[in-house]
Write a protein that holds these residues in place. Sequence first.
Motif, short mmCIF file in Angstrom:
data_model
loop_
_atom_site.label_atom_id
_atom_site.label_comp_id
_atom_site.label_asym_id
_atom_site.label_seq_id
_atom_site.Cartn_x
_atom_site.Cartn_y
_atom_site.Cartn_z
N LYS A 1 41.07 60.46 32.96
CA LYS A 1 42.37 59.77 32.88
C LYS A 1 42.22 58.33 32.42
O LYS A 1 43.16 57.76 31.83
CB LYS A 1 43.08 59.83 34.24
CG LYS A 1 43.50 61.23 34.67
CD LYS A 1 44.10 61.22 36.06
CE LYS A 1 44.72 62.56 36.45
NZ LYS A 1 43.73 63.64 36.59
N THR A 2 41.08 57.70 32.68
CA THR A 2 40.89 56.32 32.21
C THR A 2 40.77 56.28 30.69
O THR A 2 41.15 55.29 30.07
CB THR A 2 39.66 55.67 32.87
OG1 THR A 2 38.47 56.38 32.50
CG2 THR A 2 39.78 55.67 34.39
N LEU B 1 46.73 51.40 34.71
CA LEU B 1 46.68 52.47 33.71
C LEU B 1 45.33 53.16 33.83
O LEU B 1 44.33 52.68 33.30
CB LEU B 1 46.87 51.91 32.31
CG LEU B 1 48.16 51.12 32.05
CD1 LEU B 1 48.22 50.69 30.59
CD2 LEU B 1 49.39 51.92 32.43
N GLY B 2 45.30 54.26 34.54
CA GLY B 2 44.05 54.98 34.75
C GLY B 2 43.26 54.44 35.93
O GLY B 2 42.96 55.16 36.87
N TRP B 3 42.95 53.16 35.89
CA TRP B 3 42.15 52.54 36.95
C TRP B 3 43.02 52.22 38.16
O TRP B 3 44.20 51.87 38.04
CB TRP B 3 41.49 51.26 36.46
CG TRP B 3 40.49 51.48 35.37
CD1 TRP B 3 40.61 51.15 34.05
CD2 TRP B 3 39.20 52.09 35.51
NE1 TRP B 3 39.49 51.50 33.36
CE2 TRP B 3 38.60 52.09 34.22
CE3 TRP B 3 38.50 52.64 36.57
CZ2 TRP B 3 37.33 52.61 33.98
CZ3 TRP B 3 37.24 53.17 36.34
CH2 TRP B 3 36.66 53.15 35.07
N GLU B 4 42.41 52.29 39.34
CA GLU B 4 43.03 51.86 40.60
C GLU B 4 42.25 50.64 41.08
O GLU B 4 41.03 50.60 40.94
CB GLU B 4 42.97 53.00 41.62
CG GLU B 4 43.74 54.23 41.14
CD GLU B 4 43.26 55.53 41.77
OE1 GLU B 4 42.40 55.47 42.69
OE2 GLU B 4 43.73 56.60 41.33
N GLN B 5 42.94 49.65 41.60
CA GLN B 5 42.26 48.39 41.90
C GLN B 5 42.59 47.85 43.29
O GLN B 5 43.61 48.19 43.88
CB GLN B 5 42.57 47.36 40.83
CG GLN B 5 44.05 47.11 40.58
CD GLN B 5 44.28 46.22 39.38
OE1 GLN B 5 44.12 45.01 39.46
NE2 GLN B 5 44.66 46.82 38.26
N TYR B 6 41.68 47.00 43.76
CA TYR B 6 41.76 46.42 45.09
C TYR B 6 41.37 44.94 44.99
O TYR B 6 40.59 44.55 44.12
CB TYR B 6 40.77 47.11 46.04
CG TYR B 6 40.99 48.59 46.18
CD1 TYR B 6 41.65 49.12 47.28
CD2 TYR B 6 40.53 49.47 45.19
CE1 TYR B 6 41.86 50.50 47.39
CE2 TYR B 6 40.74 50.84 45.29
CZ TYR B 6 41.40 51.35 46.40
OH TYR B 6 41.60 52.70 46.50
#
Length: 387
Positions: free
Chosen positions: A93-94, A295-300
């Motif tokens: 998905k990325t 977009l694709g990535w999930e972040q913290y």
Amino acid sequence: MKATMCNAKAVLLTLAIALVCTPLPRAASVPDPVSTAVHEAFAPLLQTYDVPGIAVAVIEDGTPAFFNFGIASKESGTPVSQDTLFEIGSLSKTFTATLAASAETTGTISLTEQPGRYMPALRGTSLDAARLLDLAAYTAGGLPLQFPETVRTDADMTAYFQQWRPAAPPGHLREYSNPSIGLLGHVTALAAGRPFVDLVEDDLLPRLGLRHTYIDVPEAAMGSYAWGYDKADNPVRVNPGVFDAQAYGVKSTAADMIRFIDVNLRPGQVDPPLNSAVRATHVGRYQVGPMVQGLGWEQYGYPVALDSLLQGNSADMAMKPHPATPVTAAQAPGLFNKTGSTDGFGAYAAFVPQERIGIVMLANRNFPIAARVTAAKSVLDALAASH
């Protein structure tokens, strides 16, 4: 193709190889605490979860190192290397998100437009109230994780989307969905006037510098393609399906995937339009619990507690809808991550731009995501401490 049964001697050889980690020569330049952290985090997973093989790659300041555990096939006993092809599942998905962001930089699509602009069969449908951005962020209104089993062709897919009804207005609910990101890739290809696979394999991957990453593995590369192993320990590879290429169909190596992570850490090394596209995938779009969906990535935020990473990568987050709040202010880049799984493979990637570090883990067993995240987090902590 079916794998043959191993004889007792081959089984013993397989087990012996699986318990040995063979770092490649470049891994010798990694600080001892990092090498130790990789071994301590990943070597036990082979026995704990009966994983035949794992490839780990780390990067710090543009320098990669590789650590290989176990075997790519129980039948052949071939050791895993940085050039072994693994299915990366939803890490695909990325790439779909990067392709869509790239298409926006050229004016081919706009993420603020509705899908019906590029796919006329969807004009006036409930789904056409959403934007392409909502498809990318899984906030179209409750698209499911998977298509129903009755959706087997593009015609079935179109009919499904035409009759679909949302559970919430666009932008209010995040529900992780293969059909959602799959439709993003599909309309991007329609707008470009080229098949999705061609856009990825002939355009995007070469521009990223990835030479051994595929959706359709060519015959010349099949010898490097690992066998995955399912819950019954049968050798398996990914099954075809509608939007498989867009959602979970990429096969790659540790060497190529850590190159992809390096591009995300240092986007300036690729051509200017692609540089802009990669940076666009890092922009946070929706706050969802402890995680920000991009977009694709999930972040913290960084530093991040292990509990937050585990919650953000939990089955609850993947299988259930969650309230989503639009991100309206620019955020400092933190830790980015994405998991991926198919029936026989498991993957995880994470990177921290401010520390200039990243990690990729590819395995030919779909073992628990919590174990992958926990192991990778310990290695990232060691990499950050090694500065």
